[in-house]
Design an enzyme around this catalytic site. Sequence first.
Site, mmCIF file in Angstrom:
data_model
loop_
_atom_site.group_PDB
_atom_site.id
_atom_site.type_symbol
_atom_site.label_atom_id
_atom_site.label_comp_id
_atom_site.label_asym_id
_atom_site.label_seq_id
_atom_site.Cartn_x
_atom_site.Cartn_y
_atom_site.Cartn_z
ATOM 1 N N GLY A 193 0.582 -1.270 -0.277
ATOM 2 C CA GLY A 193 -0.470 -0.052 0.016
ATOM 3 C C GLY A 193 0.720 1.435 -0.457
ATOM 4 O O GLY A 193 -0.039 2.356 0.013
ATOM 5 N N GLY A 233 3.342 -4.014 -3.817
ATOM 6 C CA GLY A 233 3.225 -3.781 -5.897
ATOM 7 C C GLY A 233 3.673 -2.610 -6.502
ATOM 8 O O GLY A 233 4.484 -2.194 -6.410
ATOM 9 N N TYR A 268 -0.524 -1.130 -11.868
ATOM 10 C CA TYR A 268 -1.968 -1.150 -12.300
ATOM 11 C C TYR A 268 -2.074 -0.528 -13.569
ATOM 12 O O TYR A 268 -3.731 0.565 -13.779
ATOM 13 C CB TYR A 268 -3.485 -0.653 -10.845
ATOM 14 C CG TYR A 268 -2.316 -1.305 -10.249
ATOM 15 C CD1 TYR A 268 -2.947 -2.689 -9.645
ATOM 16 C CD2 TYR A 268 -1.971 -0.425 -8.412
ATOM 17 C CE1 TYR A 268 -3.015 -3.196 -8.072
ATOM 18 C CE2 TYR A 268 -1.600 -1.034 -7.544
ATOM 19 C CZ TYR A 268 -2.329 -1.962 -7.384
ATOM 20 O OH TYR A 268 -1.464 -3.107 -6.110
ATOM 21 N N CYS A 284 -14.729 4.784 -28.071
ATOM 22 C CA CYS A 284 -16.638 5.205 -27.742
ATOM 23 C C CYS A 284 -16.959 5.561 -26.881
ATOM 24 O O CYS A 284 -17.854 5.153 -25.779
ATOM 25 C CB CYS A 284 -17.742 4.932 -29.114
ATOM 26 S SG CYS A 284 -16.700 4.990 -30.065
ATOM 27 N N GLU A 285 -16.542 6.783 -25.782
ATOM 28 C CA GLU A 285 -16.903 6.992 -23.970
ATOM 29 C C GLU A 285 -16.580 8.017 -23.495
ATOM 30 O O GLU A 285 -15.045 8.773 -23.882
ATOM 31 C CB GLU A 285 -16.371 5.681 -23.179
ATOM 32 C CG GLU A 285 -16.344 4.787 -23.331
ATOM 33 C CD GLU A 285 -17.778 4.366 -22.965
ATOM 34 O OE1 GLU A 285 -18.279 4.583 -21.636
ATOM 35 O OE2 GLU A 285 -18.095 2.921 -22.270
ATOM 36 N N GLU A 328 3.879 -6.684 1.641
ATOM 37 C CA GLU A 328 3.926 -7.123 -0.198
ATOM 38 C C GLU A 328 3.257 -5.610 -1.017
ATOM 39 O O GLU A 328 1.926 -5.028 -1.363
ATOM 40 C CB GLU A 328 1.915 -7.804 0.775
ATOM 41 C CG GLU A 328 1.983 -9.096 1.263
ATOM 42 C CD GLU A 328 -0.152 -9.362 2.076
ATOM 43 O OE1 GLU A 328 -0.570 -8.780 1.000
ATOM 44 O OE2 GLU A 328 0.449 -10.130 2.217
HETATM 45 N N1 LLP Z 1 -1.523 -6.481 -0.285
HETATM 46 C C1 LLP Z 1 -2.852 -7.328 -0.851
HETATM 47 C C2 LLP Z 1 -3.748 -7.387 0.588
HETATM 48 C C3 LLP Z 1 -3.485 -6.144 -1.721
HETATM 49 O O1 LLP Z 1 -5.095 -6.272 -1.488
HETATM 50 C C4 LLP Z 1 -2.841 -5.101 -2.504
HETATM 51 C C5 LLP Z 1 -3.800 -4.010 -3.430
HETATM 52 C C6 LLP Z 1 -1.252 -5.565 -2.199
HETATM 53 C C7 LLP Z 1 -1.278 -6.312 -1.045
HETATM 54 C C8 LLP Z 1 -0.829 -4.551 -3.186
HETATM 55 O O2 LLP Z 1 -1.330 -2.832 -2.933
HETATM 56 P P1 LLP Z 1 0.027 -1.773 -3.139
HETATM 57 O O3 LLP Z 1 1.504 -1.774 -2.761
HETATM 58 O O4 LLP Z 1 0.498 -2.608 -4.948
HETATM 59 O O5 LLP Z 1 -0.501 -0.272 -3.312
HETATM 60 N N2 LLP Z 1 -6.032 -0.319 -8.547
HETATM 61 C C9 LLP Z 1 -5.741 0.186 -7.560
HETATM 62 C C10 LLP Z 1 -5.147 -0.870 -6.290
HETATM 63 C C11 LLP Z 1 -5.495 -1.443 -5.859
HETATM 64 C C12 LLP Z 1 -4.513 -2.201 -4.605
HETATM 65 C C13 LLP Z 1 -5.228 -3.792 -4.618
HETATM 66 N N3 LLP Z 1 -4.601 -4.162 -3.217
HETATM 67 C C14 LLP Z 1 -4.987 1.997 -8.417
HETATM 68 O O6 LLP Z 1 -4.532 1.298 -9.912
HETATM 69 O O7 LLP Z 1 -4.665 2.647 -7.979
#
Ligand code: LLP
Length: 413
Positions: A238, A274, A369, A341-342, A272
């Site tokens: 996150g 991302g 993402y 087309c949106e 975790e």
């Molecule tokens: N762990 C869990 C359980 C999660 O649900 C997520 C992301 C992560 C780790 C990784 O989070 P990060 O470090 O990437 O913030 N599509 C959205 C983001 C959705 C995130 C969902 N869960 C966007 O484009 O902002």
Amino acid sequence: MTIDYKQDILHFDNNNILEIAKSRQTPFYLYSESIIKNNYNSYSESFGDHSHNICYSVKANSNLSILSLLAKLGSGFDIVSGGELTRVLTAGGDPSKIVFSGVGKTQEEIIQALDNNIMCFNVESKDELNTINKIAKQKNKKANISFRVNPAINVNTHPYITTGMRDNKFGIDQSDILSLYKDASMLDGISIAGIDFHIGSQIMELEPYLESLVKIIAIVDDLDACGIPLKHIDIGGGLGISYEGEPIVDKSLYISEIIKIIGNRKLSLVIEPGRSIVGEAGLLITKIINIKESSTKSFVITDAGMNDMLRPPLYEAFHSIIEVVNTSTPKTSYDVVGPICETADFLGKDRKLSVSQGDFLAVENVGAYGFVLASNYNTRPKIDEYIISNNKVNKIRKRDTIDQILENEIKFL
Ligand code: LLP
């Protein structure tokens, strides 16, 4: 600087983007291996000698080459589906470093994960616990589990990407957690390994993590007193990145503050991340098909649309859009829109650009993402992905063909 202009030509990771764009079909995603490596290493160097596992969150960018790069750096993985498990294994990831998150794991996915001896299931409900126990017993195995606690924390991010607030579907209420651990400790197919939480994504402050951790540590201590010691604590992902020049939380400060709260408890730390590993490592390169002026607005129409990059319409997310060739001519304010087309099909609104038909633009910070949210809407092929590695540009995914898009459809009538 990983992105800058040299003699008015945009360079990313020291590579000339104009040269790269001219010889390739646009639009395409372009990643930088060195940025991904640096981000991973700044996490791993922050732990000192504290036992840990970095489980990269596959959903952020699941390209096989990126997973294999991270696996080689020693990363584990956070997965949310059987498909992601297959990807990680195909990329050479170590199953004993995989945590499996998500509120709706199917029986087939649980079987696949157990057969591959993953490190831990992050369990989200009593129903799920019982299903995992039943399947593990049938296989004469013990499934390692942690419970995901909902720390009921308010975080300042887009409502669609909070996950640890009281009303989110994620996690288990703190009031139910002790009895659930006690139930789990009686089950033959279950081995209790840890505890976890994840409060959301694109979080720009440290406090919500620390506040959540204090609550979770109190649970860890209560469990210990009941004779249920835990081996690890998983604080989720996150951590945000800077989309508009806003200050970010330093990775090593984040980890050191967390380790401080863990104190001298014998708890390994799982994270975790991302977005904070891959987000800034990606550009979307697109070509201007047309420029269109109306009486009230000016539009730049690009060959990339919302099917290639969904974040702006879905979350009203801001991504900086810059010219690949910087000119000194005066800038005009444009809405940068795609060919779909949106009305929601935009990459950015009111952007100051000096451009003409046929010019290239780069959309920044799309490594997380970006491609993973792409679709074939309007029967548009998903686009190529490339990675810069040792100053060479390598294709890591081929654009779909229209035949591939049609191939699984059944013409019934
Ligand atoms: N762990 C869990 C359980 C999660 O649900 C997520 C992301 C992560 C780790 C990784 O989070 P990060 O470090 O990437 O913030 N599509 C959205 C983001 C959705 C995130 C969902 N869960 C966007 O484009 O902002």
